[in-house]
Design a protein around this motif. Structure first.
Motif, PDB file in Angstrom:
ATOM      1  N   TYR A  45       0.739  -1.124   0.038  1.00  0.00           N
ATOM      2  CA  TYR A  45       0.072   0.040  -0.112  1.00  0.00           C
ATOM      3  C   TYR A  45       0.748   1.363  -0.055  1.00  0.00           C
ATOM      4  N   PHE A  46       0.651   2.094  -0.945  1.00  0.00           N
ATOM      5  CA  PHE A  46       1.228   3.484  -1.008  1.00  0.00           C
ATOM      6  C   PHE A  46       1.039   4.177   0.382  1.00  0.00           C
ATOM      7  N   SER A  47       1.908   5.069   0.754  1.00  0.00           N
ATOM      8  CA  SER A  47       1.743   5.828   1.972  1.00  0.00           C
ATOM      9  C   SER A  47       1.577   7.389   1.167  1.00  0.00           C
ATOM     10  N   TYR A  48       0.976   8.165   2.151  1.00  0.00           N
ATOM     11  CA  TYR A  48       0.924   9.411   1.831  1.00  0.00           C
ATOM     12  C   TYR A  48       1.947  10.233   1.763  1.00  0.00           C
ATOM     13  N   PRO A  49       2.540  11.428   1.043  1.00  0.00           N
ATOM     14  CA  PRO A  49       1.909  11.686   0.044  1.00  0.00           C
ATOM     15  C   PRO A  49       2.003  10.682  -1.137  1.00  0.00           C
ATOM     16  N   LEU A  50       1.053  10.236  -2.089  1.00  0.00           N
ATOM     17  CA  LEU A  50       1.089   9.204  -3.108  1.00  0.00           C
ATOM     18  C   LEU A  50       1.775  10.016  -4.230  1.00  0.00           C
ATOM     19  N   PRO A  51       2.615   9.100  -4.876  1.00  0.00           N
ATOM     20  CA  PRO A  51       3.191   9.479  -6.049  1.00  0.00           C
ATOM     21  C   PRO A  51       2.241  10.225  -6.922  1.00  0.00           C
ATOM     22  N   ASP A  52       2.855  11.155  -7.723  1.00  0.00           N
ATOM     23  CA  ASP A  52       2.096  12.215  -8.501  1.00  0.00           C
ATOM     24  C   ASP A  52       1.211  11.626  -9.346  1.00  0.00           C
ATOM     25  N   LEU A  53       1.444  10.539  -9.968  1.00  0.00           N
ATOM     26  CA  LEU A  53       0.691   9.941 -11.182  1.00  0.00           C
ATOM     27  C   LEU A  53      -0.578   9.089 -10.455  1.00  0.00           C
ATOM     28  N   VAL A  54      -0.080   8.617  -9.519  1.00  0.00           N
ATOM     29  CA  VAL A  54      -1.279   7.895  -8.766  1.00  0.00           C
ATOM     30  C   VAL A  54      -2.288   8.677  -8.135  1.00  0.00           C
ATOM     31  N   GLN A  55      -1.768   9.995  -7.667  1.00  0.00           N
ATOM     32  CA  GLN A  55      -2.445  10.919  -6.817  1.00  0.00           C
ATOM     33  C   GLN A  55      -3.439  11.691  -8.255  1.00  0.00           C
ATOM     34  N   THR A  56      -2.845  11.767  -9.236  1.00  0.00           N
ATOM     35  CA  THR A  56      -3.637  12.432 -10.400  1.00  0.00           C
ATOM     36  C   THR A  56      -4.643  11.449 -10.896  1.00  0.00           C
ATOM     37  N   LEU A  57      -4.492  10.097 -10.834  1.00  0.00           N
ATOM     38  CA  LEU A  57      -5.489   9.246 -11.422  1.00  0.00           C
ATOM     39  C   LEU A  57      -6.668   9.094 -10.230  1.00  0.00           C
ATOM     40  N   ARG A  58      -6.249   9.348  -9.175  1.00  0.00           N
ATOM     41  CA  ARG A  58      -7.135   9.316  -8.008  1.00  0.00           C
ATOM     42  C   ARG A  58      -8.476  10.529  -8.066  1.00  0.00           C
ATOM     43  N   THR A  59      -7.711  11.457  -8.390  1.00  0.00           N
ATOM     44  CA  THR A  59      -8.498  12.693  -8.225  1.00  0.00           C
ATOM     45  C   THR A  59      -9.082  13.014  -9.597  1.00  0.00           C
ATOM     46  N   THR A  60      -8.589  12.558 -10.854  1.00  0.00           N
ATOM     47  CA  THR A  60      -9.251  12.884 -12.063  1.00  0.00           C
ATOM     48  C   THR A  60     -10.294  11.850 -12.479  1.00  0.00           C
TER      49      THR A  60
END
Length: 228
Positions: free
Chosen positions: A60-75
């Protein structure tokens, strides 16, 4: 993200799953899978066999997520939230999901669901993932995304993504979802509505991965709710 969202969401509404071809480029797939040995990106590592989950492992990733993973989640979340709300309405569930992912995460965090759930899975020859559901707490977004990061037929053989659907008083229906590198499958976390002769009823959904016959396989899982 060049996607016909109207067609995608209508198919998702009807079938309970849909494939998004080439969501990630081969370079993006390699960048994400290359994070697996770097422990600093992750909060925990799970060896499936120890828990009866199958064989293989994931982190499981920790926060902050890698940029690409964060972008996928929010978009992706805002594109899927309408289907999620339509499903709840059809199943007679009063809960509705807010339009933006940050608002939904705030709801999770207020309930004590604070741990990030996006994960990176790693399989080797003979590994598999038993049928399961990724629930993690009271607040569950009913859709999730899995992205295949490896090349079937080149990096690995076997290891097909599998969905099962359990309708009331019927045997389970399996479906194998063919994916190429960078393809994503959007699917139901735990249940979805199906139209019957007397209205909508709930269908129970599970997912897993069949046994790898050779090679290595990496998958990115994008789950929109956080864990207890």
């Amino acid at each position: 993200m060049d996607t016909d969202w109207h067609t995608l969401t209508e198919e998702l509404q009807t079938r309970g799953s849909v494939v998004m071809p080439k969501l990630l480029s081969s370079e993006e797939c390699l960048a994400i899978s290359g994070l697996y040995p770097q422990a600093s990106h992750f909060r925990s590592r799970i060896v499936m066999e120890r828990h009866g989950f199958g064989r293989g492992e994931y982190q499981y990733f920790s926060y902050p997520l890698p940029d690409l993973v964060q972008t996928l989640r929010t978009t992706l979340y805002p594109k899927l939230v309408d289907v999620a709300n339509r499903w709840n309405e059809a199943m007679g569930i009063e809960l509705r999901y807010p339009p933006e992912h940050a608002e939904f995460l705030a709801r999770c965090h207020q309930a004590g669901q604070l741990r990030p759930t996006p994960l990176l899975l790693q399989y080797a020859e003979g590994d598999y993932n038993c049928l399961h559901q990724d629930v993690y707490g009271e607040h569950v977004f009913p859709l999730q995304v899995a992205v295949l990061l490896s090349r079937p037929g080149e990096d690995f053989t076997g290891g097909e993504f599998v969905l099962t659907e359990q309708r009331p008083r019927m045997q389970s229906r399996p479906e194998v979802v063919p994916l190429a590198q960078g393809d994503a499958v959007v699917f139901a976390v735990h249940h979805r509505p199906v139209q019957g002769s007397k209205g909508f009823y709930r269908v129970n959904m599970r997912h897993g991965v069949s046994q790898l016959r050779s090679g290595h396989r990496h998958t990115l899982g994008v789950i929109f709710h956080d864990a207890q």
